[in-house]
Motif scaffolding. Structure first.
Motif, mmCIF file in Angstrom:
data_model
loop_
_atom_site.group_PDB
_atom_site.id
_atom_site.type_symbol
_atom_site.label_atom_id
_atom_site.label_comp_id
_atom_site.label_asym_id
_atom_site.label_seq_id
_atom_site.Cartn_x
_atom_site.Cartn_y
_atom_site.Cartn_z
ATOM 1 N N ASN A 58 -44.798 -27.146 0.501
ATOM 2 C CA ASN A 58 -43.659 -26.447 1.083
ATOM 3 C C ASN A 58 -44.042 -25.755 2.387
ATOM 4 O OD1 ASN A 58 -45.241 -24.832 -0.723
ATOM 5 N ND2 ASN A 58 -43.701 -23.225 -0.656
ATOM 6 N N ARG A 61 -44.319 -28.350 5.174
ATOM 7 C CA ARG A 61 -42.990 -28.726 5.667
ATOM 8 C C ARG A 61 -42.480 -27.694 6.669
ATOM 9 N NH1 ARG A 61 -41.517 -30.361 -0.365
ATOM 10 N NH2 ARG A 61 -41.997 -32.588 -0.287
ATOM 11 N N CYS A 322 -46.969 -19.151 1.738
ATOM 12 C CA CYS A 322 -46.126 -20.339 1.847
ATOM 13 C C CYS A 322 -44.651 -19.965 1.949
ATOM 14 C CB CYS A 322 -46.352 -21.262 0.653
ATOM 15 S SG CYS A 322 -48.045 -21.866 0.483
ATOM 16 N N THR A 323 -44.208 -19.058 1.087
ATOM 17 C CA THR A 323 -42.800 -18.658 1.124
ATOM 18 C C THR A 323 -42.490 -17.836 2.372
ATOM 19 O OG1 THR A 323 -43.394 -16.865 -0.411
ATOM 20 C CG2 THR A 323 -42.342 -18.799 -1.345
ATOM 21 N N GLU A 326 -41.673 -20.381 4.868
ATOM 22 C CA GLU A 326 -40.309 -20.853 4.601
ATOM 23 C C GLU A 326 -39.291 -19.874 5.173
ATOM 24 O OE1 GLU A 326 -41.290 -22.626 0.126
ATOM 25 O OE2 GLU A 326 -39.547 -21.350 0.456
ATOM 26 N N HIS A 409 -40.534 -27.934 -2.723
ATOM 27 C CA HIS A 409 -39.379 -27.278 -2.118
ATOM 28 C C HIS A 409 -39.383 -27.579 -0.623
ATOM 29 C CE1 HIS A 409 -36.312 -24.120 -1.592
ATOM 30 N NE2 HIS A 409 -36.957 -23.822 -0.481
ATOM 31 N N ASP A 410 -38.214 -27.769 -0.062
ATOM 32 C CA ASP A 410 -38.086 -28.045 1.378
ATOM 33 C C ASP A 410 -37.147 -27.028 2.005
ATOM 34 O OD1 ASP A 410 -37.926 -29.066 3.914
ATOM 35 O OD2 ASP A 410 -37.455 -31.121 3.304
ATOM 36 N N CYS A 411 -37.673 -26.229 2.911
ATOM 37 C CA CYS A 411 -36.850 -25.216 3.565
ATOM 38 C C CYS A 411 -35.979 -25.787 4.660
ATOM 39 C CB CYS A 411 -37.745 -24.107 4.138
ATOM 40 S SG CYS A 411 -38.888 -24.653 5.421
#
Length: 414
Positions: A58, A61, A322-323, A326, A409-411
């Motif tokens: 994620n 991405r 990571c988040t 995102e 997950h793909d933001c």
């Protein structure tokens, strides 16, 4: 310099508090969208604490959306798998292949040096975007507009058309929004970086996790010459576990003593022995109660938060950074599209709607990551006989698969 900043902000700058991963990701995303901003960083130079972090699918991405993904791929090993070892038995509890396909495509994970990524993000920004030694201490409302008046530690004041708090777990912006204070998990963490200048560290390109016996640890190569490790534990009330003396030598000795009391391989012990210690020697692991985020004001008018200012979490799923990346992409997309839209007379409403849309997208995702990380950490670290039995015999596969659920997950794009 304060006068220069004041003059520019009076023209309607977007102000980002904090030049960490979230702050620079938002800034670069806005730059890619053609929107100008200024980043205020409290420290005098770029922060490089923490050595490294896991960068999952994620996150890549998000980095690809920002245009710096390949820079990171060229500097860091791709990890092939996860090996979970019980510290009480020394046996492998779970093996997992990381080169598999998730629902959204192939998985990818590398252990990325924090300073390398921060430098890469900063290099893509226009000169002068980041203003160091600029700490926000309080926020006021402009009496004549929706702008926010920012008071800095050096006595300067700035006027912000939009304020984005990426100022970490002790965020001034999050406090202004009224978000719940982060809770103490009752655990501490330390970390280090072992250097093998001539190569030959002998570690496979895998994440080695050690669980049980009252601690949780991980060892992973970032390259042919560097090995990153972390160690989390619950301190004892009497302070005999190294929580009092936090000097580098004492913390290293505490980690080694604890690991030697368990069934940890000599290769792991060698990595700790030859490592540099983090400048944050024993950091408390805190998190924002996930249920509080479901009803919290992540955005209010022209103010919002991202990164650790929004979702501080325990590191058990390695998703904090990571988040945050995102967040940067989603927020830059929402706000950038609003700033580029026609109709200057509705500028204020468009900005507020954009931040509200961002908050709606990130609310559940943030709560989900925090909750899952906390639960996984509880089971992996516990030395309670019943919990250890359930973990090693029944839940090892579930916990390992959870590690792959959050990165799937793909933001989205900018």
């Amino acid at each position: 310099m304060a006068a220069e900043i004041q003059q520019q902000d009076a023209a309607g700058e977007i102000v980002i508090a904090g030049a960490g991963l979230a702050g620079l990701a938002v800034a670069l995303g806005l730059h890619r969208k053609g929107v100008r901003c200024v980043v205020l960083e409290s420290s005098p130079v770029r922060r490089t604490s923490g050595f490294a972090f896991f960068t999952w699918t994620n996150a890549f991405r998000a980095l690809d959306a920002l245009g710096v993904g390949d820079k990171m791929r060229g500097r860091h090993l791709q990890l092939e798998g996860v090996r979970v070892v019980s510290s009480s038995t020394g046996k492998v509890a779970q093996e997992m292949d990381l080169q598999v396909k998730g629902k959204l495509g192939p998985h990818e994970v590398r252990c990325v040096h924090r300073n390398v990524l921060l430098q890469a993000l900063e290099e893509e920004l226009p000169a002068g975007t980041i203003r160091y030694s600029s700490k926000i201490v309080s926020i006021d409302q402009d009496e004549h507009s929706s702008a926010k008046i920012l008071h800095l530690a050096d006595g300067a004041t700035l006027r912000a058309k939009v304020l984005i708090g990426c100022d970490g777990i002790n965020s001034v912006v999050a406090k202004w929004l009224g978000l719940a204070k982060p809770s103490d998990s009752g655990r501490l963490a330390t970390r280090g970086l072992a250097l093998y200048p001539d190569g030959g560290h002998g570690f496979e390109p895998k994440i080695l996790q050690l669980v049980g016996e009252g601690f949780r640890a991980g060892v992973v190569p970032t390259s042919d010459t560097d090995v990153y490790w972390f160690f989390t534990w619950s301190p004892s009330p009497d302070g005999k576990d190294g929580a009092v003396d936090r000097s580098p030598a004492a913390m290293k000795q505490f980690v080694l003593t604890t690991m030697r009391g368990a069934k940890v391989s000599p290769q792991v012990l060698e990595a700790v022995e030859r490592s540099e210690m983090s400048d944050v020697l024993a950091a408390p692991l805190r998190y924002r109660p996930p249920l509080s985020l479901l009803f919290a004001s992540i955005s209010k008018g022209n103010v919002c938060v991202a990164g650790d200012a929004l979702h501080p979490t325990t590191p058990d799923l390695a998703q904090g950074a990571c988040t945050a990346l995102e967040d940067g992409v989603v927020l830059a997309r929402c706000l950038g599209d609003a700033m580029a839209a026609d109709g200057a007379g509705e500028d204020k409403k468009r900005i507020e709607a954009a931040l509200s849309r961002y908050a709606g997208i990130r609310r559940w995702r943030s709560a989900q990551v925090i909750a899952a990380s906390y639960v996984v950490g509880f089971f992996q670290e516990s030395d309670h006989p019943v919990v250890s039995f359930v973990r090693d015999k029944l839940l090892s596969g579930v916990l390992a698969r959870t590690l792959l659920m959050m990165p799937d997950h793909d933001c989205g794009k900018l």
